[in-house]
Design an enzyme around this catalytic site. Structure first.
Site, short mmCIF file in Angstrom:
data_model
loop_
_atom_site.label_atom_id
_atom_site.label_comp_id
_atom_site.label_asym_id
_atom_site.label_seq_id
_atom_site.Cartn_x
_atom_site.Cartn_y
_atom_site.Cartn_z
N HIS A 14 5.94 3.19 5.07
CA HIS A 14 6.01 2.42 6.31
C HIS A 14 7.28 1.58 6.31
CE1 HIS A 14 3.91 -0.03 3.32
NE2 HIS A 14 4.34 -1.11 3.95
N ILE A 15 7.70 1.21 7.50
CA ILE A 15 8.94 0.45 7.68
C ILE A 15 8.63 -0.80 8.50
CG2 ILE A 15 11.25 0.48 8.73
CD1 ILE A 15 11.23 3.55 8.26
N TYR B 229 0.86 -1.19 0.00
CA TYR B 229 0.00 0.00 0.00
C TYR B 229 0.90 1.23 0.00
CZ TYR B 229 1.00 -0.53 4.99
OH TYR B 229 1.64 -0.70 6.19
#
Length: 339
Positions: free
Chosen positions: A253-254, A249
């Protein structure tokens, strides 16, 4: 009349097809319906804590006598369940009685069905031009129509609030760190957490620039600090932080996971890039502070059932093959004429 609970909905699932099976992760992906709408169930065996579990008592697959909702966010539902008839309460499941994790996606879209179906994969080469001309419109489309609603629910404290490990609401420096629902939250060898940044101007690795290096370094340090504070048995060098490209998505983010966790394709070359390596690459890029991953060629794999392959790279491949065939034919004709 009260609305059905997520557990009730799960019990209403009507099986249609087995769309994938993975013996490595001991998981199955099932396609079916709930109240006539498409639904996907992803069932997998939870990781065994061998320090407390007698492997000789490994349970045989059976119907699930106990199911408990772990979390719900938008169309995604996560459950713990047991195939053992003696385990029937939610408390018993939470205390280690569960031997199955279930993810329910309902209502499921055609894109979900494609994503979780077994498929061949292809290596693709995404140049800066291909990204700008073909992939960026795809990314924009994937961010529209509420597709990131479940992410914003987390960032705004509307979902999974009780699971949050670290919450920093600063619009630039902030992030939300929480356990990934792939993890059973007990087995440290398979620890899996995820950090969602508060910034909404970064969709993926492609948006990172050299000027972001100090921010990424602070983010890296704070994620590690947060994980180790929550789970004292974990030391900083027992964690690996990585970024997916392409991501599932398009909100940056990590992933922060145990170095012993086997993430399969999700951690394979051609999908996962270690955060430390990304930072180092940005530091050494020429071209000033605005230089970044938007200007480089990236090689990665995509599934043949994915919209990215079918909508972008399959057509580019066919065009390239036609051009190469034409070039060969022209060369043959040219040689003949010269003779």
């Amino acid at each position: 009349m009260s609305s059905p609970t997520p557990e009730d909905l799960l019990r209403q699932f009507k099986f249609s097809f087995l769309i994938n099976q993975d013996t490595r992760t001991k998981s199955v992906n099932l396609l079916g319906t709930i109240a006539s709408a498409p639904a996907i169930l992803i069932a997998e065996k939870t990781a065994f804590d061998i320090s407390a579990f007698n492997l000789s008592h490994f349970p045989a697959p059976a119907l699930l006598p106990a199911v408990a909702l772990v979390e719900k966010n938008d169309i995604y539902h996560w459950f713990l369940a047991s195939t053992v008839s003696g385990v029937r309460t939610a408390d018993a499941l939470a205390q280690g009685g569960a031997d199955v994790k279930i993810t329910m996606i309902w209502p499921a879209t055609e894109a979900h069905v494609r994503k979780y179906s077994k498929q061949n994969v292809r290596m693709v080469e995404e140049t800066a031009e291909v990204y700008r001309r073909c992939v960026w419109p795809y990314v924009q489309a994937k961010r529209e129509g509420g597709r990131l609603g479940w992410v914003y629910n987390i960032l705004e404290g509307k979902a999974e609030a009780e699971s949050v490990i670290v919450r920093d609401d600063d619009p630039v420096e902030g992030f939300i760190l929480l356990p990934d629902l792939k993890w059973d939250r007990k087995t440290m060898a398979s620890l899996y957490t995820m950090a969602l940044v508060q910034r909404r101007d970064i969709t993926s690795l492609r948006d990172l620039k050299k000027r972001d290096v100090p921010w990424l370094k602070r983010l890296q340090a704070n994620i590690i600090k947060g994980v180790c504070a929550k789970y004292p048995s974990v030391e900083p060098d027992q964690l690996k932080l990585y970024i997916h490209y392409q991501p599932s998505y398009y909100h940056f983010h990590i992933h922060a996971v145990s170095v012993t966790h086997d993430g399969g394709m999700g951690q394979a070359a051609g999908r996962a890039l270690l955060l430390g390596n990304v930072i180092s690459q940005l530091e050494w890029m020429g071209g000033g502070e605005e230089a970044g991953f938007a200007d480089v060629t990236l090689t990665y794999f995509v599934g043949e059932e994915s919209e990215l392959w079918q909508g972008v790279f399959e057509g580019l491949r066919e065009k390239r093959n036609c051009e190469e065939a034409a070039a060969v034919e022209d060369g043959v004709v040219g040689d003949g004429m010269a003779a």
